[in-house]
Motif scaffolding. Structure first.
Motif, PDB file in Angstrom:
ATOM      1  N   UNK A  72     -18.205   0.394  15.105  1.00 55.25           N
ATOM      2  CA  UNK A  72     -17.626   0.184  13.958  1.00 55.25           C
ATOM      3  C   UNK A  72     -16.133   1.174  14.214  1.00 55.25           C
ATOM      4  N   UNK A  73     -14.886   0.708  13.882  1.00 54.93           N
ATOM      5  CA  UNK A  73     -13.936   1.537  13.711  1.00 54.93           C
ATOM      6  C   UNK A  73     -13.453   2.019  12.228  1.00 54.93           C
ATOM      7  N   UNK A  74     -13.073   3.217  12.024  1.00 61.49           N
ATOM      8  CA  UNK A  74     -12.529   3.762  10.761  1.00 61.49           C
ATOM      9  C   UNK A  74     -11.171   3.571  10.831  1.00 61.49           C
ATOM     10  N   UNK A  75     -10.539   3.082   9.566  1.00 56.84           N
ATOM     11  CA  UNK A  75      -9.076   2.842   9.591  1.00 56.84           C
ATOM     12  C   UNK A  75      -8.688   3.372   8.145  1.00 56.84           C
ATOM     13  N   UNK A  76      -7.467   3.640   8.062  1.00 56.25           N
ATOM     14  CA  UNK A  76      -6.763   4.010   6.850  1.00 56.25           C
ATOM     15  C   UNK A  76      -5.603   2.697   6.864  1.00 56.25           C
ATOM     16  N   UNK A  77      -5.511   2.107   5.613  1.00 55.55           N
ATOM     17  CA  UNK A  77      -4.761   1.279   5.163  1.00 55.55           C
ATOM     18  C   UNK A  77      -3.545   1.517   4.175  1.00 55.55           C
ATOM     19  N   UNK A  78      -2.420   1.367   4.508  1.00 54.39           N
ATOM     20  CA  UNK A  78      -1.287   1.900   3.650  1.00 54.39           C
ATOM     21  C   UNK A  78      -0.361   0.639   3.051  1.00 54.39           C
ATOM     22  N   UNK A  79      -0.679   0.353   1.842  1.00 52.30           N
ATOM     23  CA  UNK A  79      -0.013  -0.700   1.262  1.00 52.30           C
ATOM     24  C   UNK A  79       1.381  -0.358   0.785  1.00 52.30           C
ATOM     25  N   UNK A  80       2.434  -1.324   0.956  1.00 59.09           N
ATOM     26  CA  UNK A  80       3.591  -0.995   0.622  1.00 59.09           C
ATOM     27  C   UNK A  80       3.885  -1.568  -0.686  1.00 59.09           C
ATOM     28  N   UNK A  81       4.512  -0.938  -1.667  1.00 63.72           N
ATOM     29  CA  UNK A  81       5.258  -1.316  -3.032  1.00 63.72           C
ATOM     30  C   UNK A  81       4.230  -1.951  -4.056  1.00 63.72           C
ATOM     31  N   UNK A  82       2.984  -1.518  -4.039  1.00 66.15           N
ATOM     32  CA  UNK A  82       2.269  -1.882  -5.300  1.00 66.15           C
ATOM     33  C   UNK A  82       2.270  -0.787  -6.266  1.00 66.15           C
ATOM     34  N   UNK A  92       4.819   0.032  11.145  1.00 60.87           N
ATOM     35  CA  UNK A  92       4.119  -0.728  11.884  1.00 60.87           C
ATOM     36  C   UNK A  92       5.077  -1.263  12.955  1.00 60.87           C
ATOM     37  N   UNK A  93       6.218  -0.819  12.964  1.00 63.16           N
ATOM     38  CA  UNK A  93       7.321  -1.432  13.801  1.00 63.16           C
ATOM     39  C   UNK A  93       7.993   0.001  14.551  1.00 63.16           C
ATOM     40  N   UNK A  94       7.727   0.157  15.707  1.00 58.31           N
ATOM     41  CA  UNK A  94       8.291   1.365  16.162  1.00 58.31           C
ATOM     42  C   UNK A  94       9.846   1.354  16.332  1.00 58.31           C
ATOM     43  N   UNK A  95      10.442   0.047  16.625  1.00 59.51           N
ATOM     44  CA  UNK A  95      11.821  -0.196  16.629  1.00 59.51           C
ATOM     45  C   UNK A  95      12.525   0.120  15.147  1.00 59.51           C
ATOM     46  N   UNK A  96      11.999  -0.089  14.273  1.00 60.43           N
ATOM     47  CA  UNK A  96      12.605  -0.103  12.814  1.00 60.43           C
ATOM     48  C   UNK A  96      12.393   1.553  12.500  1.00 60.43           C
ATOM     49  N   UNK A  97      11.238   2.029  12.854  1.00 58.56           N
ATOM     50  CA  UNK A  97      11.229   3.527  12.674  1.00 58.56           C
ATOM     51  C   UNK A  97      12.296   4.311  13.478  1.00 58.56           C
ATOM     52  N   UNK A 134      15.782   0.777   1.840  1.00 60.28           N
ATOM     53  CA  UNK A 134      16.554  -0.445   2.044  1.00 60.28           C
ATOM     54  C   UNK A 134      15.656  -1.697   2.590  1.00 60.28           C
ATOM     55  N   UNK A 135      16.090  -2.808   1.860  1.00 65.10           N
ATOM     56  CA  UNK A 135      15.244  -4.097   2.125  1.00 65.10           C
ATOM     57  C   UNK A 135      14.749  -4.259   3.654  1.00 65.10           C
ATOM     58  N   UNK A 136      15.582  -4.026   4.505  1.00 69.18           N
ATOM     59  CA  UNK A 136      15.328  -4.194   5.906  1.00 69.18           C
ATOM     60  C   UNK A 136      14.165  -3.693   6.439  1.00 69.18           C
ATOM     61  N   UNK A 137      13.811  -2.406   5.700  1.00 69.18           N
ATOM     62  CA  UNK A 137      12.649  -1.696   6.122  1.00 69.18           C
ATOM     63  C   UNK A 137      11.310  -2.214   5.287  1.00 69.18           C
ATOM     64  N   UNK A 138      11.509  -2.848   4.528  1.00 64.58           N
ATOM     65  CA  UNK A 138      10.550  -3.030   3.505  1.00 64.58           C
ATOM     66  C   UNK A 138       9.093  -3.648   4.140  1.00 64.58           C
ATOM     67  N   UNK A 139       9.328  -4.662   5.108  1.00 63.46           N
ATOM     68  CA  UNK A 139       8.229  -5.309   5.910  1.00 63.46           C
ATOM     69  C   UNK A 139       7.408  -4.042   6.754  1.00 63.46           C
ATOM     70  N   UNK A 140       7.980  -3.282   7.375  1.00 64.53           N
ATOM     71  CA  UNK A 140       7.588  -2.278   8.236  1.00 64.53           C
ATOM     72  C   UNK A 140       7.004  -1.087   7.990  1.00 64.53           C
ATOM     73  N   UNK A 141       7.570  -0.541   6.895  1.00 69.27           N
ATOM     74  CA  UNK A 141       7.616   0.842   6.575  1.00 69.27           C
ATOM     75  C   UNK A 141       6.841   1.187   5.229  1.00 69.27           C
ATOM     76  N   UNK A 142       6.329   2.309   5.065  1.00 69.14           N
ATOM     77  CA  UNK A 142       5.783   2.862   3.439  1.00 69.14           C
ATOM     78  C   UNK A 142       5.668   4.469   3.840  1.00 69.14           C
TER      79      UNK A 142
END
Length: 180
Positions: free
Chosen positions: A1-11, A105-110, A153-161
């Motif tokens: 079993x793996x332990x994870x942290x999940x970070x939600x964007x924009x809630x 979740x996107x190394x190039x965006x970061x 900026x909107x272009x980072x919305x899908x991949x960063x928080x």
């Protein structure tokens, strides 16, 4: 079993309001266990047999189906969250500044965001890895900081928080409890 942290964007900002009890209930039908929400800003720790990419997909599908919005999350292993907290060169508590970690979740965006922040100047940035960078903002001036405006900026919305380092410490501690 793996332990994870999940970070939600924009809630719980911009009209997207999700009660943590409702989120937890929606996640029960998914291949997750030991689901724990932290704070009201979209931080979840959980256990799953799935690899991180599948946890991301399942989690985002759950949010879209249960709450009807385009959801994006960043998923990290509990061990990786601990490494990032340890690698952050900035203080968790300081009267003059606030320490933040932008997760992606996107190394190039970061990398693009890091380059934009570096070119901007006036902000101290540190790459912590392909999925995270730490930065400082003056106390009381986070939202007004030029880097904060770039990262929103909107272009980072899908991949960063972004999370305050104090929040990341709390998530690390909760995720470590799952691994124990």
């Amino acid at each position: 079993m793996n332990s994870y942290a999940v970070f939600l964007r924009g809630i719980n900002v911009g009209g997207i309001n999700i009660k943590m009890a409702e989120l937890k209930a929606a996640l029960k039908a998914r291949p997750f266990s030991a689901v724990t929400t932290l704070l009201a800003s979209g931080n979840v720790v959980l256990a799953s047999e799935l690899p991180a990419a599948e946890v991301k997909s399942e989690f985002e599908s759950c949010l879209r189906e249960a709450f009807g919005y385009d959801a994006w999350v960043v998923v990290l292993t509990a061990a990786r969250v601990a490494e990032l907290v340890k690698a952050c060169p900035y203080p968790a508590d300081d009267a003059a500044t606030h320490s933040y970690v932008t997760l992606s979740s996107d190394a190039a965006a970061l990398a693009e965001l890091y380059d934009a922040g570096t070119a901007l100047g006036g902000v101290e940035l540190t790459l912590l890895g392909p999925e995270a960078m730490a930065w400082l903002a003056p106390a009381g001036g986070t939202l007004d900081s030029p880097f904060s405006k770039i990262s929103a900026k909107a272009k980072y919305k899908r991949s960063t928080t972004t999370r305050n380092l104090r929040t990341l410490v709390k998530v690390r501690d909760a995720a470590a409890g799952l691994a124990a």
